[in-house]
Motif scaffolding. Structure first.
Motif, short mmCIF file in Angstrom:
data_model
loop_
_atom_site.label_atom_id
_atom_site.label_comp_id
_atom_site.label_asym_id
_atom_site.label_seq_id
_atom_site.Cartn_x
_atom_site.Cartn_y
_atom_site.Cartn_z
N ARG A 78 -18.90 61.69 -10.20
CA ARG A 78 -17.51 61.83 -10.63
C ARG A 78 -16.70 60.55 -10.42
O ARG A 78 -15.69 60.33 -11.06
N GLU A 79 -17.16 59.70 -9.50
CA GLU A 79 -16.41 58.49 -9.16
C GLU A 79 -16.68 57.33 -10.12
O GLU A 79 -15.93 56.35 -10.14
N ILE A 80 -17.75 57.43 -10.91
CA ILE A 80 -18.10 56.34 -11.82
C ILE A 80 -17.25 56.47 -13.08
O ILE A 80 -17.43 57.38 -13.88
N VAL A 81 -16.32 55.53 -13.26
CA VAL A 81 -15.42 55.60 -14.41
C VAL A 81 -15.90 54.62 -15.48
O VAL A 81 -16.52 53.60 -15.17
N PRO A 82 -15.63 54.92 -16.75
CA PRO A 82 -16.07 54.01 -17.82
C PRO A 82 -15.26 52.71 -17.81
O PRO A 82 -14.09 52.69 -17.42
N ASN A 83 -15.91 51.62 -18.20
CA ASN A 83 -15.21 50.35 -18.38
C ASN A 83 -14.66 50.31 -19.80
O ASN A 83 -15.39 50.01 -20.75
N ASN A 84 -13.39 50.67 -19.94
CA ASN A 84 -12.78 50.68 -21.27
C ASN A 84 -12.72 49.26 -21.83
O ASN A 84 -12.68 48.28 -21.08
N ILE A 85 -12.71 49.16 -23.15
CA ILE A 85 -12.85 47.87 -23.83
C ILE A 85 -11.63 47.55 -24.67
O ILE A 85 -11.10 48.42 -25.37
N LEU A 86 -11.17 46.30 -24.59
CA LEU A 86 -10.10 45.80 -25.46
C LEU A 86 -10.70 44.80 -26.43
O LEU A 86 -11.23 43.76 -26.02
#
Length: 465
Positions: free
Chosen positions: A50-58
């Motif tokens: 649950r702690e692993i969050v996605p690396n959102n992209i710009l």
């Protein structure tokens, strides 16, 4: 749930993207890693999952260089729900505009449709059997109440004993069943009962009524109302299509669909926020008027991207692990003009390159969905063979590149305009003047002749999209 990417390494994901998108290696590598990380998280130790969050992209790049296509194709590879929104369509609360949470509800809607379609496919065979019986009943109604009283008929068994009505009816039904299966009765008209379309959306008004609450109330009222049917006289072919959809829908468990769809949206959903630069303040320091409104949009987006719960008509969805890909040209504003909190939620930044003449040539020649292949397929439907000489593709690429250089640069979208201009006369003349079995080769001379006004006069205003 994410088995579709289990066997795809980042390098293989890039290979898949290469089939449709030319260049932009850096962007492809980053989205491939983001996609593979989806599967890695789902298979990580449960204590930290649950702690692993996605690396959102710009994504930073001019229009038409492939930003949207990369995101869309990525979702397709992963069989993931995908929705695209334009940040400029949102406004801060209190102004006229779309509620930012609507993008999450759109994602869930996509997810429900995907799961429903797959589950309908799973019950398709069973539904087809039910539909066959309904069509047969419309043609030859069965005798009710079991075996009928014996009656003499012209048809008799080999032993000389007469058939009764029930046996005769059943034999006739089986003959017609065979005809239905063989497609011999497709144009025969029958009368069937179909569910009437839902009533038009009812306005529900009240203080503080948000979009989700309104949809839930409308669905509840709709569910309480009796389902109405009406008679329609249609061909058997049309009846099969209508009834197959209805019967398949009856065979699937909608509660199961909703549960699976929410899980799919939460863990593999992709939201593409385009024109993010349009809500950045060029000064980077806010201000008054439009700048306040732009910053308001950013602050409305922030909790969704950070991770929050959103009410939808299918249930509550958590946005913590949805992958957000934002994009913009950033000609005026800079990524650093976004509010710091939002910048921090898009840690991966990739800059997409402007397209060169060589890129245009490759876009016309190599992708599986290349424009040239699309036009070839359209004319093949008329039994006309269309092909493009390499020199013609080179000239088309050159013209598109020059037009982009001298007018507004709209990237690969310019090819649509140029190709349409080049082929419109041919598309109009088929099949009246150019009949079946014709063979058309587009060469450099044809390109120059048909696009001479673009090449010589530079009167380009009519070609601006």
């Amino acid at each position: 749930m994410l088995d579709s990417i289990e066997h795809l390494t980042p390098a293989q994901i890039v290979e898949e993207l290469d089939k449709y998108i030319i260049g932009q290696k850096d962007a492809k590598r980053n989205v491939a890693i983001a996609l593979r990380n989806r599967w890695r998280r789902m298979n990580a130790d449960e204590s930290i999952r649950r702690e692993i969050v996605p690396n959102n992209i710009l994504m930073i790049g001019a229009t038409g260089v492939g930003k949207t296509e990369i995101a869309r194709r990525l979702a397709k590879i992963a069989d993931a729900p995908f929705t695209k929104v334009e940040a400029s369509k949102f406004t801060e609360v209190g102004y006229v505009g779309r509620d930012v949470e609507s993008m999450v509800r759109d994602l869930v809607e996509q997810s429900v449709n995907m799961v429903k379609t797959r589950k309908k496919e799973e019950v398709k065979q069973k539904a087809a059997e039910v539909v066959e019986d309904i069509i047969l009943d419309a043609l030859i109604p069965p005798i009710q109440g079991g075996r009928a009283t014996p009656s003499f008929s012209s048809t008799s068994e080999p032993n000389g004993m007469p058939d009764n009505d029930y046996e005769l009816n059943e034999r006739t039904r089986e003959k017609f069943r065979e005809k239905i299966r063989n497609g011999e009765l497709e144009d025969r008209k029958i009368e069937i009962r179909v569910q009437q379309s839902a009533m038009p959306g009812m306005g529900v008004m009240g203080p503080g009524m948000d979009e989700a609450s309104m949809m839930n109330i409308q669905e509840m009222i709709s569910g309480m109302m009796p389902k109405k049917t009406k008679k329609r006289k249609v061909s058997i072919a049309e009846a099969r299509k209508i009834l197959l959809e209805e019967e398949a829908a009856k065979l699937i468990d909608m509660d199961e669909v909703k549960e699976e769809a929410i899980f799919k949206a939460e863990n593999s959903g992709v939201i593409f926020i385009d024109e993010i630069d349009k809500v950045a303040s060029a000064s980077g320091k806010g201000g008054s008027g439009p700048d306040v409104s732009r910053e308001g949009v950013q602050r409305d987006l922030l909790p969704i991207v950070e991770g929050s719960t959103v009410n939808t008509k299918y249930g509550v969805i958590n946005t913590d692990h949805i992958l957000f890909i934002a994009a913009g040209a950033f000609h005026v504003a800079k990524p650093s003009d976004l509010i710091p909190e939002l910048q921090g939620r898009f840690p991966i930044r990739v800059e997409l390159q402007s397209l060169t003449k060589e890129d245009f040539y490759q876009i016309l020649k190599f992708p599986k969905n290349a424009l040239t292949k699309q036009y070839e397929a359209l004319l093949r439907a008329e039994n006309v063979e269309l092909s493009f000489a390499d020199e013609a593709l080179d000239e088309i690429a050159n013209i598109a590149f020059e037009v982009n250089s001298e007018v507004e640069n709209i990237g690969a979208r310019r090819l649509h305009t140029v190709m349409s201009r080049l082929l419109n006369d041919i598309l109009f003349d088929v099949p009246d003047k150019i009949g079946p079995n014709a063979r058309i080769v587009v060469n450099r001379e044809m390109v120059l002749e048909r696009l001479s006004d673009m090449v010589k006069n530079r009167d380009l205003s009519q070609y601006i999209l």
